[in-house]
Design a protein around this motif. Structure first.
Motif, PDB file in Angstrom:
ATOM      1  N   GLU A 118      56.493  60.683  54.945  1.00 40.22           N
ATOM      2  CA  GLU A 118      55.693  61.825  55.233  1.00 40.22           C
ATOM      3  C   GLU A 118      56.190  63.089  54.525  1.00 40.22           C
ATOM      4  O   GLU A 118      55.869  63.881  53.806  1.00 40.22           O
ATOM      5  N   GLN A 121      56.088  64.004  50.811  1.00 35.74           N
ATOM      6  CA  GLN A 121      54.805  64.642  50.410  1.00 35.74           C
ATOM      7  C   GLN A 121      54.883  66.153  50.643  1.00 35.74           C
ATOM      8  O   GLN A 121      54.239  67.048  50.452  1.00 35.74           O
ATOM      9  N   GLU A 122      55.906  66.626  51.437  1.00 32.52           N
ATOM     10  CA  GLU A 122      56.215  67.644  51.779  1.00 32.52           C
ATOM     11  C   GLU A 122      57.681  68.312  51.573  1.00 32.52           C
ATOM     12  O   GLU A 122      58.621  68.465  52.305  1.00 32.52           O
ATOM     13  N   TYR A 169      56.234  52.376  61.522  1.00 31.38           N
ATOM     14  CA  TYR A 169      55.352  52.848  62.454  1.00 31.38           C
ATOM     15  C   TYR A 169      55.380  51.865  63.761  1.00 31.38           C
ATOM     16  O   TYR A 169      55.222  52.414  64.694  1.00 31.38           O
ATOM     17  N   ARG A 225      50.651  67.948  57.808  1.00 34.21           N
ATOM     18  CA  ARG A 225      51.141  66.413  57.844  1.00 34.21           C
ATOM     19  C   ARG A 225      52.072  66.367  58.842  1.00 34.21           C
ATOM     20  O   ARG A 225      52.276  65.040  59.651  1.00 34.21           O
ATOM     21  N   ILE A 226      53.241  67.062  59.013  1.00 41.73           N
ATOM     22  CA  ILE A 226      54.229  66.643  59.911  1.00 41.73           C
ATOM     23  C   ILE A 226      53.820  66.811  61.529  1.00 41.73           C
ATOM     24  O   ILE A 226      54.195  66.284  62.635  1.00 41.73           O
ATOM     25  N   TRP A 229      52.191  64.065  62.482  1.00 40.47           N
ATOM     26  CA  TRP A 229      53.093  62.955  62.774  1.00 40.47           C
ATOM     27  C   TRP A 229      53.512  63.061  64.063  1.00 40.47           C
ATOM     28  O   TRP A 229      53.720  61.923  64.963  1.00 40.47           O
TER      29      TRP A 229
END
Length: 261
Positions: A118, A121-122, A169, A225-226, A229
């Motif tokens: 994740e 992508q950030e 995951y 996105r975080i 998560w």
């Protein structure tokens, strides 16, 4: 080894769960220490020179260098036995150390792989996590270099391997399930008191639970996105257990002296 009058240096990454294990043990035992923070990637040469490894944490005690969170806790337990992290009962100690090994070898790498999938992508937020203590020019240089280093980072964590992120995951879910099921009426994983098992489980699950402590709480504002998560695990009883253990047993920093690497 007489360490009472020797300055301890913890060579670390901020917001790293293995480094958090070492920080927590030092603070739990009220051991004054200096924290020297590195940028992931550029840290490699310095760590090889210091400890013959590219991994953190590394604890320097005078001329002695101890690498790895489990070895650091073992050294602290030998030299600063109170309060203890190892159960006095032999069987409980074996169980606690076995749990530490499982979290170190299986859970820690898996949760890191899933989270970094994740964070890759950030990149701006990734830079904020690991470079916030650095001067502005260093932060700008590191942020500019991250897109170039993206492939190397993914490769080092096996993020590009088929099924690797999904496995991360799954092991995160399994670890949360395990602590929720195993914590008895006492709330602890082994016996009826806080031990290395609880410290390790909570520290290595912290990146999924955002516990209320400045050394691991992810800074605001966070990318959607975080937040997603964290939202994935937020209501899990295991995540609630992690946050409870933090509130009960994670001290604030003990003499948080910092030095630039």
């Amino acid at each position: 080894m007489d360490t009472d009058h020797i300055a301890l240096e913890l060579h670390q990454f901020p917001h790293s769960h293995y480094n958090e294990k070492a920080r927590w043990a030092l603070d739990f035992k009220s051991v004054p220490h200096k924290r020297i923070s590195y940028l992931p990637g550029p840290h490699t040469a310095a760590m090889r020179k210091l400890a013959g490894t590219t991994e953190t944490p590394v604890l320097k005690v005078g001329g002695l260098v101890v690498a790895g969170s489990a070895a650091i806790i073992d050294a602290l337990e030998a030299n600063y036995p109170d309060p203890p992290l190892y159960p006095s009962d032999t069987e409980q100690r074996k169980e606690a150390l076995a749990l530490q090994s499982w979290f170190d070898e299986e859970v820690g790498p898996g949760i890191r792989r899933a989270l970094f999938a994740e964070l890759m992508q950030e990149l701006g937020y990734l830079c904020k996590l690991f470079a916030s203590e650095k001067p502005l020019h260093t932060r700008l240089f590191y942020r500019a270099a991250l897109p170039i280093a993206r492939g190397t980072i993914k490769s080092s964590m096996n993020i590009n391997e088929p099924g690797a992120v999904e496995a991360g995951y799954r092991v995160t879910q399994a670890a949360l399930d395990r602590v929720a099921a195993q914590a008895g009426s006492s709330g602890y994983l082994v016996g009826d008191s806080f031990s290395v098992a609880d410290l390790t489980a909570a520290a290595l699950l912290a990146p999924a639970c955002n516990p209320p402590h400045p050394d691991m709480e992810f800074p605001l504002p966070r990318p959607a996105r975080i937040d997603a998560w964290f939202g994935r695990w937020a209501a899990h009883p295991g995540a609630q257990w992690v946050r409870t253990i933090y509130r009960k047993h994670r001290p604030r920093r003990v003499l948080p002296l910092r030095a630039a690497a």
